[in-house]
Design an enzyme around this catalytic site. Structure first.
Site, PDB file in Angstrom:
ATOM      1  CG  HIS A   2     -10.049 -13.825  34.326  1.00  0.00           C
ATOM      2  ND1 HIS A   2      -9.314 -12.876  33.638  1.00  0.00           N
ATOM      3  CD2 HIS A   2      -9.535 -13.842  35.584  1.00  0.00           C
ATOM      4  CE1 HIS A   2      -8.413 -12.344  34.444  1.00  0.00           C
ATOM      5  NE2 HIS A   2      -8.514 -12.917  35.627  1.00  0.00           N
ATOM      6  CB  SER A  19      -5.484 -12.442  36.421  1.00  0.00           C
ATOM      7  OG  SER A  19      -6.427 -11.507  36.866  1.00  0.00           O
ATOM      8  CG  ASP A  60     -11.146 -12.425  30.921  1.00  0.00           C
ATOM      9  OD1 ASP A  60     -11.924 -12.209  31.877  1.00  0.00           O
ATOM     10  OD2 ASP A  60      -9.911 -12.395  31.029  1.00  0.00           O
TER      11      ASP A  60
END
Length: 726
Positions: free
Chosen positions: A703, A583, A671
């Protein structure tokens, strides 16, 4: 470093169980008191490709003259598998246990007593509502004072939803109409409602009167049993992603059973975790700002039930004083009160650590209850020495004087606290201790040691930015990192270093057990986990300092931490460096290999943000896309050329032409936070330039890439990638 050996190491590290929740029940044994501690554990099983849940119970017997001194711990019972349990809660008086269980596609409500199963309701067959919510944002299971009713949150039936929502924003009867939900990790959770089951009649009823512009969550019975309290998340004009976001507009509401509803907290704030004191006189809850940083330091508010007045018990900590409490950054456990209703216990990030704290309502004094709390860091360097980055006074290691770097409170009842402790070389450990008198220390007792500990060395590093890297608006901030490496290197040569960057960005790498870090270190690699400015645990100023500075301040912080550790540890190999992260950690990883192309030799990124401008229309947290680059957000925002240019300027994609390090990308096909097309965008750029790149696609993952088989696959491929290119 053969694949089978790598998988074996990962299986050893990931297969260790961790306690995730606990309950305490008091027993009266003549002139002594006894307590049963029931802990629920989670354990990954690579054979099944799933996470197992099991419970284990301990019986503690106190001294007859001192009920806060544990004299005897009876041998624990066996590990009992917990199959399909979504929610569970024991009643405070009769000790009944309510369980919402998933089995054969149906959700059942079970009531257990000392003789066995006393009642079972098929909630699915009753058709009173949709699925029961079991997540941390909405889920709850609350006993009434009479212990004949249970309160919980479930998805309203579509016909009921259509009565309170227009056809465009809610789930009406037309199944073709788009139905909003709460984003990443909360897919198909759209229109929650409050429901009460009457255990005597076996009926389920929906509570009426919830304001139509909010979604109810985290509900509990109010004193007297004629009303309920709940958090109401605003869902108008549309829903924004809720997971990992403590900045969503919400309020505490009181709903009478006759349908009258009133708001008890400030409306234009973000609140969560309402917790009622044992004597029913005080409600505490967390409160923070709306929008801005997606996670932040929050205040602890207390609401007096009799006077109806709200006051601040703990305020936001802008900049912690040396060695003192740094603020509240984590959710309160479901049971957090002392027996006398005068103190609140919680755990929270504290610089590079996580600690357990208690605040006294009478004095508002905060005390650390961890066994060996954080030693004060060295004084900040003088301005004269700041530019001399080789000076030990400016940046130095703290001696590790703690057995555990992370303390997480699971529950407290009748002043008996249950905590999970760990460190980078010590897997999760279950400990208990009684809440002491103010000023006294806790006598902690270990109930279950981990099956193994690892021969790894770890240290904590405090880092001060150079004057050129200082933030003018928030000057004088420092940050930290945790270094983990083999105690005995596998080879005589210097150790390769893997820089591991957390996501968020407003999260933290505490000095706790981390499967990826432990696995890499077991394989002979050193790992540096960096808590750059903007991480939680360093005060609200640190968090705010990153707003508008992503792609620059955080990148420089990571690089400064790496240079510092190389300077201090001669066993590390500066010619064999790699960077990994997910991320925002993937965002920084790709920035680093673009901004410092000759420094890193390999990169592995999970669901990275590559181009913030193209992410704007696909992310479930569109507000953060604006806030992160320093722009104000409003629901009616329309992208401008200037805003998109700002987002692009702060993105790794603009440095893609300079990338030389081989890149491994791992993307989740489902995601909703960071579209997998972000990683694909970088993949195509690198492919077009004949740069070494490999992409792993996990179609069923979101995610966090949290599936057990996905995590094992990512670890194996990451290690093989590092082996090949380091």
């Amino acid at each position: 470093m053969e694949p089978r050996s790598i998988s074996g190491i990962y299986s050893e590290c990931s297969g260790l169980p961790a306690p995730v929740s606990a309950e305490v029940t008091e027993l009266q044994l003549g002139d002594r008191r006894g307590y049963t501690v029931t802990a629920e554990w989670s354990q990954s099983d690579l054979v099944r490709g799933s996470r197992l849940r099991f419970s284990r119970q301990w019986t503690l017997i106190t001294d007859s003259n001192d009920h806060k001194t544990i004299k005897t711990v009876l041998p624990p019972g066996p590990c009992v598998p917990v199959s399909g349990e979504l929610l569970s809660r024991s009643s405070p008086v009769r000790g009944l246990r309510a369980v919402v269980r998933e089995t054969a596609g149906h959700q059942l409500l079970e009531i257990w007593d000392s003789h066995g199963l006393s009642k079972c309701l098929d909630l699915t067959a009753l058709h009173a509502h949709g699925r029961v919510y079991d997540d941390v944002h909405f889920g709850c299971l609350s006993w009434s004072e009479c212990e004949t009713r249970l309160l919980y949150v479930a998805e309203r039936n579509r016909s009921a939803s259509a009565e309170t929502h227009d056809g465009e924003s809610g789930c009406g009867t037309d199944r073709s109409v788009y139905c909003e939900d709460w984003g990443e990790g909360l897919t198909n959770k759209s229109a929650p409602g409050l429901f009460v089951v009457n255990l005597q009649s076996g009926t389920v009823s929906a509570l009426q009167g919830v304001p139509p512009h909010v979604s109810p969550a985290q509900a509990l019975w109010a004193p007297g049993g004629q009303s309920v309290l709940f958090v109401g998340w605003w869902h108008e004009p549309f829903r924004l992603g809720l997971r990992f976001c403590s900045n969503r507009r919400s309020a505490i509401f009181k709903l009478d059973l006759d349908g009258h509803c009133e708001c008890l907290s400030e409306e234009n704030m973000s609140v969560s975790c309402p917790r009622l004191s044992p004597d029913g006189t005080t409600l505490v809850y967390l409160q923070g700002r709306v929008f801005g940083p997606h996670n932040q330091c929050r205040s602890l508010q207390e609401f007096d039930w009799e006077s109806r007045r709200t006051s601040t018990l703990l305020d936001v900590v802008s900049r912690p004083q040396t060695g003192l409490f740094a603020g509240v950054y984590e959710a309160l456990p479901s049971c957090c009160w002392s027996a006398d209703s005068q103190r609140v216990v919680f755990s929270s990030a504290n610089r590079n650590w996580r600690d357990v704290f208690v605040v006294d309502r009478r004095t508002k004094k905060v005390s650390c209850l961890s066994d060996n709390p954080l030693p004060p860091p060295p004084p900040p360097p003088s301005p004269l020495l700041r530019h001399q980055e080789h000076k030990k006074e400016a940046e130095d290691f703290l001696n590790v004087s703690r057995c555990y770097g992370s303390w997480k409170l699971l529950t407290v009842k009748r002043d008996l606290m249950v905590v999970c402790c760990s460190s980078p070389n010590t897997p999760p450990t279950l400990r208990v201790g009684f809440l002491p008198s103010p000023g006294d220390a806790v006598t902690w007792l270990t109930l279950q040691e981990p099956a193994v500990t690892f021969d790894l060395h770890w240290r904590v590093l405090d880092v001060t930015p150079t004057p050129e890297e200082d933030n003018i608006q928030y000057s004088g901030l420092d940050f930290g990192a945790v270094l983990v490496k083999p105690s005995r290197p596998l080879h005589a040569a210097k150790i390769p270093l893997v820089v591991f960057i957390h996501g968020g960005p407003h999260s933290q790498f505490p000095a706790e057990w981390n499967v990826t870090t432990a696995g890499l270190a077991k394989l002979g690699l050193a790992v540096l986990m960096v808590n750059y400015r903007g991480s939680t645990g360093f005060g609200q100023d640190s968090i705010l300092s990153l707003i508008g500075q992503i792609g620059s301040q955080d990148v420089k912080d990571v690089q400064r931490a790496v240079l510092t550790v190389l300077q201090r540890d001669a066993t590390l190999d500066p010619k064999r460096m790699a960077v990994i992260g997910g991320s925002h950690g993937g965002f920084l990883s790709c920035h680093l290999i673009g901004q410092y192309p000759d420094f890193y030799r390999a990169c592995a990124a999970r669901n990275p943000v590559i181009n913030a401008a193209t992410l704007l229309g696909t992310s479930d947290i569109v507000d953060w896309r604006y806030s992160s680059v320093g722009l104000q957000y409003s629901y009616d925002q329309i992208p401008s050329a200037e805003a998109l240019a700002t987002m692009l300027e702060k993105s790794p994609i603009i440095h893609a032409a300079q990338i030389r390090a081989p890149v491994l990308l791992m993307l989740g096909g489902r995601d909703r936070r960071v579209s997998p097309h972000q990683g694909l965008e970088l993949y195509k750029v690198l492919k077009s330039r004949d740069s070494p790149v490999r992409l792993l696609w996990f179609p069923e993952d979101g995610h966090s890439l949290a599936r057990v088989d996905t995590q094992a696959d990512c670890f194996l491929n990451t290690v093989l990638w590092l082996q090949q290119h380091l």
